[in-house]
Design a protein around this motif. Structure first.
Motif, PDB file in Angstrom:
ATOM      1  N   LEU A 219     -45.295   1.167  29.321  1.00 38.15           N
ATOM      2  CA  LEU A 219     -46.156   2.173  28.700  1.00 38.15           C
ATOM      3  C   LEU A 219     -46.580   3.224  29.724  1.00 38.15           C
ATOM      4  CD1 LEU A 219     -48.409  -0.272  26.676  1.00 38.15           C
ATOM      5  CD2 LEU A 219     -46.694   1.278  25.718  1.00 38.15           C
ATOM      6  N   GLU A 220     -47.029   4.359  29.192  1.00 38.34           N
ATOM      7  CA  GLU A 220     -47.525   5.423  30.043  1.00 38.34           C
ATOM      8  C   GLU A 220     -48.719   4.908  30.850  1.00 38.34           C
ATOM      9  OE1 GLU A 220     -48.408   8.796  27.635  1.00 38.34           O
ATOM     10  OE2 GLU A 220     -49.278   9.904  29.298  1.00 38.34           O
ATOM     11  N   GLY A 221     -48.796   5.314  32.112  1.00 38.95           N
ATOM     12  CA  GLY A 221     -49.984   4.998  32.895  1.00 38.95           C
ATOM     13  C   GLY A 221     -49.882   3.734  33.728  1.00 38.95           C
TER      14      GLY A 221
ATOM     15  N   LEU B 107     -39.221   3.719  28.917  1.00 38.15           N
ATOM     16  CA  LEU B 107     -40.264   4.139  29.872  1.00 38.15           C
ATOM     17  C   LEU B 107     -40.923   5.423  29.409  1.00 38.15           C
ATOM     18  CD1 LEU B 107     -37.460   3.636  32.093  1.00 38.15           C
ATOM     19  CD2 LEU B 107     -39.526   2.874  33.219  1.00 38.15           C
ATOM     20  N   ASP B 108     -42.259   5.442  29.475  1.00 38.94           N
ATOM     21  CA  ASP B 108     -42.993   6.647  29.069  1.00 38.94           C
ATOM     22  C   ASP B 108     -43.513   7.371  30.305  1.00 38.94           C
ATOM     23  OD1 ASP B 108     -44.210   8.584  27.626  1.00 38.94           O
ATOM     24  OD2 ASP B 108     -45.615   7.279  26.568  1.00 38.94           O
ATOM     25  N   GLU B 109     -42.933   8.498  30.626  1.00 39.44           N
ATOM     26  CA  GLU B 109     -43.345   9.363  31.729  1.00 39.44           C
ATOM     27  C   GLU B 109     -43.555   8.622  33.048  1.00 39.44           C
ATOM     28  OE1 GLU B 109     -44.615  12.869  31.291  1.00 39.44           O
ATOM     29  OE2 GLU B 109     -44.962  12.937  29.125  1.00 39.44           O
TER      30      GLU B 109
ATOM     31  N   LYS C 224     -43.244  12.514  22.092  1.00 34.52           N
ATOM     32  CA  LYS C 224     -42.452  11.576  22.897  1.00 34.52           C
ATOM     33  C   LYS C 224     -43.050  10.164  22.844  1.00 34.52           C
ATOM     34  CE  LYS C 224     -43.049  14.017  26.682  1.00 34.52           C
ATOM     35  NZ  LYS C 224     -43.945  15.055  26.118  1.00 34.52           N
ATOM     36  N   THR C 225     -44.350  10.068  23.149  1.00 35.43           N
ATOM     37  CA  THR C 225     -44.989   8.752  23.176  1.00 35.43           C
ATOM     38  C   THR C 225     -44.967   8.114  21.789  1.00 35.43           C
ATOM     39  OG1 THR C 225     -46.399   9.388  25.019  1.00 35.43           O
ATOM     40  CG2 THR C 225     -47.171   7.560  23.674  1.00 35.43           C
ATOM     41  N   THR C 226     -45.213   8.913  20.769  1.00 35.08           N
ATOM     42  CA  THR C 226     -45.196   8.382  19.396  1.00 35.08           C
ATOM     43  C   THR C 226     -43.810   7.817  19.082  1.00 35.08           C
ATOM     44  OG1 THR C 226     -46.829  10.038  18.767  1.00 35.08           O
ATOM     45  CG2 THR C 226     -45.646   8.945  16.979  1.00 35.08           C
TER      46      THR C 226
END
Ligand SMILES: Nc1ncnc2c1ncn2[C@@H]1O[C@H](COP(=O)(O)OP(=O)(O)OP(=O)(O)O)[C@@H](O)[C@H]1O
Ligand SMILES: [Mg+2]
Length: 283
Positions: free
Chosen positions: A109-111, A186-188, A62-64
């Protein structure tokens, strides 16, 4: 045709002309360090004004995929080796990440990256600087964002490092909105947050989508919440997109959820051969 009970449109409705596809990902392969294959056949299309959920387990890619969409893989010693990604018709691999942001493709990004030693409002303002230096325009955008995230108005003078995880996620989203995106990635966004905060964030994303036509691509392991708010979903498995369909239909199919999304309680995994016709495998 009217939206269904939940406000979702089904996949069978009104095929739109191609220029209504804001993001087209076609058979993308990607590696890290010229060695580790992370994606080997990811395809999906996101129509303008819709929300697409990218689902899959840990390490599914997913992130990739999201980084490939924003042309951020080279910064991670990664690369797209095959396939194409087009944003509003143009090949993202030919554009710098910053150009894509200015063209309206903006990623959270995630986080929930915030500047912890800046206030919430300073974080938001930092997000708007690349687009406009005019204070009046920035104030207008701040007001708009506080309208969608009243918690951020309350915390505007608080250092981000002292706000809750949910407020930091809202700040990260708000900062992305300051760039006036047409496609928000959006990542997670749910990661590590309490269920009520997750609901709140997804509700706000849907409101933004409905009221402003903002297109949204959201990667989530939390498929239950993502399917409730998305129009469509694509499932990744080991770097391959294995299934795509209308979120409302995917949500109602216990067998599909059990097989692809690990939501089975009975421990029985049905064969992919039972896939209904209106959800189609893409790989
Ligand atoms: N920077 C990196 N260098 C090398 N390999 C990586 C890197 N980032 C991810 N990978 C590998 O690529 C594959 C896909 O990872 P990715 O982070 O895209 O998955 P994901 O679906 O986002 O997972 P998660 O749900 O855990 O965030 C995994 O095998 C992972 O180990
Ligand atoms: Mg990830």
């Amino acid at each position: 045709m009217a939206p269904d009970l939940f406000g979702f449109r089904t996949a069978k409705e009104q095929p739109m002309p191609n220029d209504d596809v804001i993001l087209a990902v076609d058979t993308v392969h990607a590696t890290y360090n010229h060695a580790i294959t992370a994606l080997h056949g990811v395809s999906f299309e996101l129509r303008r004004g819709q929300i697409l959920a990218l689902l899959g387990a840990n390490g599914a890619g997913k992130t990739t995929t999201l980084k490939a969409v924003s042309n951020l893989l080279p910064a991670e010693r990664g690369q797209v080796n095959a396939g194409t990604i087009r944003y509003e018709g143009s090949d993202v691999s030919r554009r710098k990440p910053g150009d894509l942001v200015r063209a309206g493709l903006v990623q959270v990004l995630e986080g929930r990256h915030c500047f912890k030693s800046l206030t919430v409002e300073e974080n938001l303002v930092a997000g708007g600087i690349g687009r406009s230096g005019r204070r009046a325009e920035i104030n207008e955008d701040l007001e708009r964002i506080y309208g969608y995230f009243p918690r951020l108005r309350e915390k505007r003078r608080t250092l981000s490092g002292l706000t809750s995880g949910g407020e930091q996620q809202m700040t990260a989203i708000g900062r992305a909105l300051m760039s006036r995106p047409r496609l928000l990635v959006l990542d997670e966004p749910s990661m590590g947050l309490a269920p009520l905060i997750v609901q709140d964030i997804f509700q706000t994303l849907r409101k933004l989508n409905r009221e402003t036509g903002l297109s949204i691509l959201v990667a989530e392991q939390n498929s239950a919440v993502a399917l409730r708010y998305a129009d469509h979903a694509t499932v990744l498995e080991n770097g391959v997109s294995v299934l795509t369909g209308a979120a409302a239909e995917l949500r109602q199919r216990e067998d599909i959820r059990a097989f692809y999304l690990g939501q089975s309680t009975a421990g029985q995994q049905p064969s992919p051969a039972v896939k209904p016709a209106h959800l189609h495998a893409v790989a």
